[in-house]
Structures are given as structure tokens and as C-alpha cells.
Design a protein around this motif. Structure first.
Motif, mmCIF file in Angstrom:
data_model
loop_
_atom_site.group_PDB
_atom_site.id
_atom_site.type_symbol
_atom_site.label_atom_id
_atom_site.label_comp_id
_atom_site.label_asym_id
_atom_site.label_seq_id
_atom_site.Cartn_x
_atom_site.Cartn_y
_atom_site.Cartn_z
ATOM 1 N N GLY A 75 0.777 -1.232 0.000
ATOM 2 C CA GLY A 75 0.000 0.000 0.000
ATOM 3 C C GLY A 75 0.808 1.282 0.000
ATOM 4 N N GLY A 76 2.122 1.172 0.175
ATOM 5 C CA GLY A 76 2.958 2.369 0.261
ATOM 6 C C GLY A 76 3.256 2.991 -1.091
ATOM 7 N N PRO A 77 3.904 4.167 -1.081
ATOM 8 C CA PRO A 77 4.281 4.827 -2.329
ATOM 9 C C PRO A 77 5.382 4.055 -3.047
ATOM 10 N N VAL A 78 5.464 4.260 -4.356
ATOM 11 C CA VAL A 78 6.472 3.576 -5.178
ATOM 12 C C VAL A 78 7.134 4.574 -6.128
ATOM 13 N N LEU A 79 8.284 4.177 -6.638
ATOM 14 C CA LEU A 79 8.989 4.976 -7.639
ATOM 15 C C LEU A 79 8.562 4.599 -9.051
ATOM 16 N N ALA A 80 8.009 3.387 -9.199
ATOM 17 C CA ALA A 80 7.551 2.905 -10.503
ATOM 18 C C ALA A 80 6.635 1.712 -10.281
ATOM 19 N N ALA A 81 5.741 1.480 -11.256
ATOM 20 C CA ALA A 81 4.847 0.334 -11.215
ATOM 21 C C ALA A 81 4.401 0.034 -12.635
ATOM 22 N N GLY A 82 4.172 -1.248 -12.928
ATOM 23 C CA GLY A 82 3.697 -1.611 -14.250
ATOM 24 C C GLY A 82 3.692 -3.111 -14.458
ATOM 25 N N GLU A 83 3.687 -3.495 -15.723
ATOM 26 C CA GLU A 83 3.653 -4.899 -16.130
ATOM 27 C C GLU A 83 4.884 -5.194 -16.967
ATOM 28 N N PHE A 84 5.257 -6.474 -17.012
ATOM 29 C CA PHE A 84 6.388 -6.858 -17.856
ATOM 30 C C PHE A 84 6.319 -8.328 -18.231
ATOM 31 N N THR A 85 7.010 -8.655 -19.293
ATOM 32 C CA THR A 85 7.213 -10.043 -19.695
ATOM 33 C C THR A 85 8.706 -10.235 -19.933
ATOM 34 N N VAL A 86 9.117 -11.482 -19.846
ATOM 35 C CA VAL A 86 10.529 -11.799 -20.048
ATOM 36 C C VAL A 86 10.684 -12.893 -21.092
ATOM 37 N N GLU A 87 11.878 -12.975 -21.593
ATOM 38 C CA GLU A 87 12.257 -14.080 -22.458
ATOM 39 C C GLU A 87 13.636 -14.544 -21.997
ATOM 40 N N PHE A 88 13.980 -15.732 -22.389
ATOM 41 C CA PHE A 88 15.271 -16.292 -21.998
ATOM 42 C C PHE A 88 16.172 -16.417 -23.211
ATOM 43 N N ARG A 89 17.416 -16.062 -23.035
ATOM 44 C CA ARG A 89 18.490 -16.310 -24.010
ATOM 45 C C ARG A 89 19.486 -17.188 -23.283
ATOM 46 N N GLY A 90 19.336 -18.499 -23.454
ATOM 47 C CA GLY A 90 20.127 -19.416 -22.643
ATOM 48 C C GLY A 90 19.674 -19.273 -21.206
ATOM 49 N N SER A 91 20.613 -18.971 -20.311
ATOM 50 C CA SER A 91 20.248 -18.784 -18.906
ATOM 51 C C SER A 91 20.011 -17.305 -18.578
ATOM 52 N N GLU A 92 20.193 -16.419 -19.555
ATOM 53 C CA GLU A 92 19.989 -14.985 -19.328
ATOM 54 C C GLU A 92 18.518 -14.619 -19.474
ATOM 55 N N ILE A 93 18.014 -13.845 -18.505
ATOM 56 C CA ILE A 93 16.645 -13.335 -18.558
ATOM 57 C C ILE A 93 16.694 -11.926 -19.135
ATOM 58 N N MET A 94 15.789 -11.647 -20.082
ATOM 59 C CA MET A 94 15.718 -10.324 -20.694
ATOM 60 C C MET A 94 14.265 -9.860 -20.685
ATOM 61 N N VAL A 95 14.047 -8.590 -20.377
ATOM 62 C CA VAL A 95 12.697 -8.025 -20.415
ATOM 63 C C VAL A 95 12.334 -7.782 -21.873
ATOM 64 N N SER A 96 11.255 -8.423 -22.319
ATOM 65 C CA SER A 96 10.817 -8.282 -23.711
ATOM 66 C C SER A 96 9.679 -7.275 -23.872
ATOM 67 N N ALA A 97 8.984 -6.949 -22.777
ATOM 68 C CA ALA A 97 7.937 -5.924 -22.786
ATOM 69 C C ALA A 97 7.864 -5.324 -21.392
ATOM 70 N N LEU A 98 7.760 -3.995 -21.338
ATOM 71 C CA LEU A 98 7.741 -3.276 -20.070
ATOM 72 C C LEU A 98 6.828 -2.065 -20.232
ATOM 73 N N ASN A 99 5.854 -1.938 -19.332
ATOM 74 C CA ASN A 99 4.982 -0.772 -19.409
ATOM 75 C C ASN A 99 4.717 -0.199 -18.022
ATOM 76 N N ASP A 100 4.011 0.913 -17.979
ATOM 77 C CA ASP A 100 3.702 1.587 -16.717
ATOM 78 C C ASP A 100 2.201 1.523 -16.405
ATOM 79 N N MET A 101 1.575 0.421 -16.780
ATOM 80 C CA MET A 101 0.136 0.241 -16.572
ATOM 81 C C MET A 101 -0.127 -0.167 -15.118
ATOM 82 N N SER A 102 -0.619 0.767 -14.342
ATOM 83 C CA SER A 102 -0.998 0.519 -12.963
ATOM 84 C C SER A 102 -2.079 1.508 -12.573
ATOM 85 N N GLY A 103 -3.297 1.031 -12.476
ATOM 86 C CA GLY A 103 -4.391 1.903 -12.092
ATOM 87 C C GLY A 103 -4.264 2.417 -10.674
ATOM 88 N N HIS A 104 -3.623 1.649 -9.798
ATOM 89 C CA HIS A 104 -3.463 2.082 -8.416
ATOM 90 C C HIS A 104 -2.476 3.240 -8.277
#
Length: 139
Positions: A75-104
Motif C-alpha cells: 500500500g505504500g508509495p512507489v517509484l515505478a509500477a507496471g507490467e512486464f514479460t521476459v524471455e530467456f536467451r540461454g540462462s539470461e533473462i531479458m525483459v521483452s515488454a515493459l509498461n507503466d500500466m498501474s491503475g493504483h
């Protein structure tokens, strides 16, 4: 508007925390082994960057339960909020989509830049074309 962003619906927090608890939603720190395990499931995820700079994630939905960003920040304040998806390149995780969608929190482009920096600081690169900012003023 620039961070910190405040929860616009504090009156819903207790019910949202209870729904998350019943659904078994456990927010995880990024990076962590718990986050890697969550990321490998392929679920849609949400995130917040807490005021202390910590990046926290959880599944967007678990069963019929929808997780709010306020649950991740208790419930506290935040510096950022949103949604994301990831993909893997071998064992490396990479963000493939990142947005700031947060109604709260309804963050803006400033929060999205904070989010991208937080993922990069956690060792998770963000594809250059991955970010999308939602225009809260037109909604």
C-alpha cells in the motif's frame, strides 16, 4: 507527475492483501532464485520499484485472482509500477515488454525510466523497443 507515486485506492488494500494471500501470491525480489522460478513459468507479471530502490514482482493473475500493484508495496508509495514479460536467451533473462500500466499508482514516463534502470541494475537487460508508456491523462 514524477515519483514517488501514491496508491490511489488505499481503502481497498486490506481486501486486496487478503485476496492475494488466498490465491497464494507471494511478491518476490528481483533478482532472486524465487524470481527466476516465477519467470520460467511464463506468466504475465507486475512490478513495483519501492522507495528504497528494491524491485519486486508477482504474477499478474493467479487463478481467478487479479494482483494489484499495491499488494507488492503493501500500500505504500512507489517509484515505478507496471507490467512486464521476459524471455530467456540461454540462462539470461531479458525483459521483452515493459509498461507503466498501474491503475493504483498511475505512473508516467518518469516511472518507466526508473523501472528500466531498476531492471538493468538487477542484471536484467531491457530490449530497447520493449518499453511502452500509458497516457493516464487521456483515459
Amino acid at each position: 507527475m514524477s515519483p514517488p507515486y501514491r496508491n490511489r485506492y488505499p481503502q481497498l488494500l486490506e481486501q486486496e492483501l487478503e485476496a492475494a494471500r488466498r490465491a497464494g501470491v507471494v511478491p518476490v525480489e528481483v533478482p532472486s532464485s524465487a524470481f527466476t522460478a516465477l519467470a520460467t513459468t511464463g506468466v504475465r507479471m507486475i512490478f513495483v520499484v519501492l522507495n528504497n530502490g528494491k524491485l519486486v514482482a508477482a504474477p499478474r493473475e493467479r487463478g481467478a485472482a487479479h494482483t494489484s500493484h499495491a499488494v507488492l508495496a503493501n500500500g505504500g508509495p512507489v517509484l515505478a509500477a507496471g507490467e512486464f514479460t521476459v524471455e530467456f536467451r540461454g540462462s539470461e533473462i531479458m525483459v521483452s515488454a515493459l509498461n507503466d500500466m498501474s491503475g493504483h499508482y498511475q505512473p508516467g514516463a518518469d516511472g518507466l525510466a526508473v523501472a528500466q534502470d531498476a531492471f538493468e541494475a538487477a542484471g536484467i537487460s531491457v530490449r530497447p523497443e520493449a518499453t511502452t508508456s500509458y497516457d493516464w491523462r487521456s483515459s
